[in-house]
Write an enzyme that holds these catalytic residues in place. Sequence first.
Site, PDB file in Angstrom:
ATOM      1  N   ASP A 174      13.324   6.002   1.835  1.00  0.00           N
ATOM      2  CA  ASP A 174      12.816   4.710   1.371  1.00  0.00           C
ATOM      3  C   ASP A 174      11.565   4.340   2.150  1.00  0.00           C
ATOM      4  OD1 ASP A 174      12.364   2.178   0.446  1.00  0.00           O
ATOM      5  OD2 ASP A 174      14.343   1.378   0.990  1.00  0.00           O
ATOM      6  N   TYR A 210       2.526  -7.257  -7.567  1.00  0.00           N
ATOM      7  CA  TYR A 210       1.972  -5.918  -7.797  1.00  0.00           C
ATOM      8  C   TYR A 210       0.444  -5.935  -7.735  1.00  0.00           C
ATOM      9  CZ  TYR A 210       0.913  -1.502 -10.122  1.00  0.00           C
ATOM     10  OH  TYR A 210       0.421  -0.253 -10.428  1.00  0.00           O
ATOM     11  N   LYS A 229      -2.013  -3.922  -5.003  1.00  0.00           N
ATOM     12  CA  LYS A 229      -3.018  -2.918  -5.325  1.00  0.00           C
ATOM     13  C   LYS A 229      -4.407  -3.340  -4.861  1.00  0.00           C
ATOM     14  CE  LYS A 229      -0.320   0.179  -7.011  1.00  0.00           C
ATOM     15  NZ  LYS A 229      -0.130   1.466  -6.288  1.00  0.00           N
ATOM     16  N   ILE A 278       3.363   9.958 -12.433  1.00  0.00           N
ATOM     17  CA  ILE A 278       2.083  10.395 -11.881  1.00  0.00           C
ATOM     18  C   ILE A 278       2.288  11.225 -10.622  1.00  0.00           C
ATOM     19  CG2 ILE A 278      -0.028   9.574 -10.771  1.00  0.00           C
ATOM     20  CD1 ILE A 278      -0.047   7.272 -12.794  1.00  0.00           C
TER      21      ILE A 278
END
Length: 259
Positions: free
Chosen positions: A55, A144, A148, A13
Amino acid sequence: MRTVLVTGAGGGIGAAIARRFAAAGDRLVLSDLRAAELSTVAGQLPTEVVELPGDLADAEYAEGLVERAGPVDVLVNAAGIYPATPLLDLTAAIWDRVQDVNVRAALLTTVAFGRAHAEAGTAGAVVNISSGAATRARPGAAHYATSKAALEMVTKACAVELGPHGIRVNAVSPGFVTVDSDANPVTEAYAAAVSVNPLGRRGEPREIADAVFWLAGPEAGWITGAVLRVDGGSTAGAAGLPLHWAGRTPVQEGEETHV
């Protein structure tokens, strides 16, 4: 010509977003941990490109990225990692890395972007890349999904505080998108399970890039603090489910049905 900083631009993406802005003639500053992949993407773009590999889990790198990029008109926080880690296998180190890359880095780059524009008295736009996982947990993704969900609140909080400075902060939340990624691979079984939606197909990176491009542009000038769900309608509901009753249920006059 705008200058657009895109994190996570080494593939998927992020790379599609870089290509979309480049097609409009914008100058690109690209960031990714994977220097080789970043150079490959940069070499394919028909515009001026600056590569700043590093990073984003390194707070010093994240905090200094906007300054190194020079005056930036648009910031796109597309970098993200989603390792598959069963809950009982989670460690502090695994948890922290996901939060550092997916949430803290986006916050730090946005703060730096906001400071630069506030000092210069100029407007700007930030677009964060969220996920449907922000509202729906799944096995192996506690870190995760949490990251988000936090990123969406970071988006709103930054929109509130940076709005008076003329800085808009929004997010795009993709559904399942077909991405060939060695860094974040998924199995075909997983892809098939999560890509069921009312439009009946998986998304493409360019479709997410188009949404990001629009949100960053003047057509979205009165939009901030929003999360745009680009997911084929999967947030709206599950179109693939059968009727909950075998056949249509007639309702007689004066009769009520209760769920």
